[in-house]
Design an enzyme around this catalytic site. Structure first.
Site, PDB file in Angstrom:
ATOM      1  N   HIS A  76       0.842  -1.202   0.000  1.00  0.00           N
ATOM      2  CA  HIS A  76       0.000   0.000   0.000  1.00  0.00           C
ATOM      3  C   HIS A  76       0.871   1.242   0.000  1.00  0.00           C
ATOM      4  O   HIS A  76       1.774   1.361   0.816  1.00  0.00           O
ATOM      5  CB  HIS A  76      -0.913   0.014   1.236  1.00  0.00           C
ATOM      6  CG  HIS A  76      -2.157  -0.802   1.053  1.00  0.00           C
ATOM      7  ND1 HIS A  76      -3.353  -0.492   1.643  1.00  0.00           N
ATOM      8  CD2 HIS A  76      -2.379  -1.910   0.307  1.00  0.00           C
ATOM      9  CE1 HIS A  76      -4.263  -1.380   1.282  1.00  0.00           C
ATOM     10  NE2 HIS A  76      -3.701  -2.256   0.482  1.00  0.00           N
ATOM     11  N   TYR A 205      -9.225   5.982   7.329  1.00  0.00           N
ATOM     12  CA  TYR A 205      -9.333   6.357   8.737  1.00  0.00           C
ATOM     13  C   TYR A 205     -10.330   7.517   8.801  1.00  0.00           C
ATOM     14  O   TYR A 205     -10.069   8.577   8.228  1.00  0.00           O
ATOM     15  CB  TYR A 205      -7.978   6.824   9.288  1.00  0.00           C
ATOM     16  CG  TYR A 205      -6.968   5.707   9.480  1.00  0.00           C
ATOM     17  CD1 TYR A 205      -6.242   5.215   8.403  1.00  0.00           C
ATOM     18  CD2 TYR A 205      -6.743   5.166  10.747  1.00  0.00           C
ATOM     19  CE1 TYR A 205      -5.307   4.191   8.584  1.00  0.00           C
ATOM     20  CE2 TYR A 205      -5.806   4.146  10.936  1.00  0.00           C
ATOM     21  CZ  TYR A 205      -5.096   3.660   9.852  1.00  0.00           C
ATOM     22  OH  TYR A 205      -4.181   2.655  10.034  1.00  0.00           O
ATOM     23  N   PRO A 297      -4.465   0.155  18.865  1.00  0.00           N
ATOM     24  CA  PRO A 297      -4.259  -0.360  17.510  1.00  0.00           C
ATOM     25  C   PRO A 297      -4.307   0.708  16.402  1.00  0.00           C
ATOM     26  O   PRO A 297      -4.013   0.394  15.257  1.00  0.00           O
ATOM     27  CB  PRO A 297      -5.412  -1.359  17.342  1.00  0.00           C
ATOM     28  CG  PRO A 297      -6.448  -0.939  18.314  1.00  0.00           C
ATOM     29  CD  PRO A 297      -5.733  -0.316  19.467  1.00  0.00           C
ATOM     30  N   LYS A 301       1.007  -0.338  15.188  1.00  0.00           N
ATOM     31  CA  LYS A 301       2.439  -0.418  15.491  1.00  0.00           C
ATOM     32  C   LYS A 301       2.846  -1.643  16.292  1.00  0.00           C
ATOM     33  O   LYS A 301       4.035  -1.921  16.436  1.00  0.00           O
ATOM     34  CB  LYS A 301       2.882   0.832  16.279  1.00  0.00           C
ATOM     35  CG  LYS A 301       2.929   2.079  15.435  1.00  0.00           C
ATOM     36  CD  LYS A 301       4.035   1.973  14.406  1.00  0.00           C
ATOM     37  CE  LYS A 301       3.932   3.035  13.343  1.00  0.00           C
ATOM     38  NZ  LYS A 301       4.490   2.658  12.071  1.00  0.00           N
ATOM     39  N   TYR A 389       3.972   6.496  10.138  1.00  0.00           N
ATOM     40  CA  TYR A 389       3.133   5.363   9.734  1.00  0.00           C
ATOM     41  C   TYR A 389       3.980   4.280   9.060  1.00  0.00           C
ATOM     42  O   TYR A 389       3.842   3.088   9.359  1.00  0.00           O
ATOM     43  CB  TYR A 389       2.026   5.843   8.786  1.00  0.00           C
ATOM     44  CG  TYR A 389       0.875   4.868   8.648  1.00  0.00           C
ATOM     45  CD1 TYR A 389      -0.292   5.030   9.384  1.00  0.00           C
ATOM     46  CD2 TYR A 389       0.953   3.785   7.776  1.00  0.00           C
ATOM     47  CE1 TYR A 389      -1.345   4.129   9.270  1.00  0.00           C
ATOM     48  CE2 TYR A 389      -0.092   2.883   7.654  1.00  0.00           C
ATOM     49  CZ  TYR A 389      -1.239   3.054   8.400  1.00  0.00           C
ATOM     50  OH  TYR A 389      -2.276   2.165   8.284  1.00  0.00           O
TER      51      TYR A 389
END
Ligand code: PHB
Length: 398
Positions: A76, A205, A297, A301, A389
């Site tokens: 991704h 998100y 979550p 990570k 990220y």
């Protein structure tokens, strides 16, 4: 009792941290034994997040554990943020100089590592709960466990606790020698797996007035979806239709937007907590992964930190094995904690920016939206999020 088998390193816990550590030690010809309290079936079904950082994938490749990941993992290059009726995409390679993530479930990583270890790795004993670790400050340790209805003892030079947040190895560190830093969040996640194609080719998100929602995936045919719910929610109070309706509202609160529905095959409520135990070493006992620290979550990570801990630890054991010097074991805790706290901060940031706390004021909501606007408007703020990220390179990585 302690005249039974012996090994160099006793690894407690066969989650990703313990299994990968065993694999890396094996590649350095260092003896170890893995003891796992649960059965193989349980360990292979445990649902966790599914995002692998670039450096996690690189470590799995070097460990020879990435064959199926290469075939089935989904690379991704970005995520979408939804808030206040806006959709904003973050382009990871552009923002980070080429880094990306992979969608590949933690359960699959665990299955791959178990298969490798059972084929040619060090001993892996299931249904072997550990009750005590003795000798942390002595010349060697004894791990006491039960297996096949009998009390057993394994003597070793080092014990590594990879036994998770509720593990027992941490208790070998006397309370005065450890500090625990913790934050509990006032909401939980309801997570589902559904036989329905993902709604989008990247993760979404969503910040919404009704709370956070996340659209992830496991494959082109299976969706993984999450909703913020109150602490203490019983999954049974969320029939499937209610979940789909709520997901539609939260993702499309400002647009006409619908998910493709399908049979829900799993449903569970996950608590949200941040916690770090310091230091990560006490004498001959070392902690890695969730046994040392957990994250909510939201930033995915947990697995990535477990992989970075055991990569640092395997290098330290290899150094000891090759040179006789324990200097890298002496610095293990400090070498890990910088990355751990960075991930703790990022997970906290993602969590508190995207969720709506019970009784949250309109002031706090406006601050969240201002922060999200900033990420959308400033390449600098976007790069900060994207770097966190996708994760920093591990020490010694290019
Ligand atoms: C997941 O796919 O389970 C997942 C993905 C991203 C997150 C958390 C969980 O931030």
């Amino acid at each position: 009792m302690s005249h039974g088998p012996r090994t160099r390193v006793a690894v407690v816990g066969a989650g990703p941290a313990g299994l990968l550590l065993a694999r890396l030690l094996h590649l350095h010809s260092i003896d170890c034994v893995v003891l796992e309290s649960r059965g193989r079936g349980y360990v292979e079904q445990r649902q966790r997040a599914g995002i692998l950082e670039q450096s996690t994938v690189d470590v799995l490749r070097r460990a020879g554990a990435a064959d199926r990941l290469e075939r089935e993992g989904l690379p991704h290059d970005g995520i979408e943020l939804r808030f206040a009726g806006r959709r904003h995409r973050l382009d990871f390679p552009a923002l980070t100089g080429g880094r990306r993530v992979w969608v590949y479930a933690q359960t699959e990583v665990v299955k791959d590592l178990i298969a490798l270890q059972l084929a040619d790795g060090p001993p892996l004993v299931f249904e072997a709960p550990v009750h005590a670790v003795e000798g942390a400050q002595d010349g060697g340790c004894t791990v006491r466990y039960t297996h096949g209805g009998r009390e057993r003892a394994l003597t070793c030079d080092w014990v590594v606790g990879c036994d998770g947040f509720h593990g027992v190895v941490r208790d070998a560190v006397p309370a005065p020698a450890r500090q625990v830093h913790e934050r509990v969040y006032p909401y939980a996640w309801l997570g589902i797996l559904a036989d329905a194609p993902p709604v989008h080719d990247e993760l979404i998100y969503a910040h919404s007035p009704r709370g956070f929602a996340l659209a992830s995936m496991r494959s082109p045919a299976v969706s993984r979806l999450y909703l913020q719910v109150p602490v203490g929610t019983e999954p049974g109070t969320w029939p499937d239709e209610r979940i789909w309706d709520e997901l539609d509202v939260r993702f499309g609160a400002h647009a006409d937007w619908r998910l493709t529905r399908g049979p829900v095959t799993q449903k569970a409520v996950l608590p949200m907590r941040s916690s770090v135990t310091e230091p990560m070493r006490y004498g001959r006992v070392l902690l890695a992964g969730d046994a040392a620290h957990i994250v909510p979550p939201t930033g995915a990570k947990g697995l990535n930190l477990a992989v970075s801990d055991v990569t640092v630890l395997a290098r330290a054991f290899a150094h000891l094995h090759e040179t006789g010097s324990a200097t890298l074991l002496d610095t293990y805790s400090d070498d890990c904690l910088g990355r751990v706290w960075r991930a703790e901060h990022f997970s906290y940031f993602m969590t508190t920016t995207l969720h709506t706390a019970p009784g949250q004021s309109s002031f706090d909501t406006r601050l969240q939206l201002s922060q999200l606007e900033r990420v959308a408007a400033s390449p600098h703020a976007a790069a900060e999020l994207a770097e966190n990220y996708t994760g920093a390179p591990l020490p010694g990585e290019g």
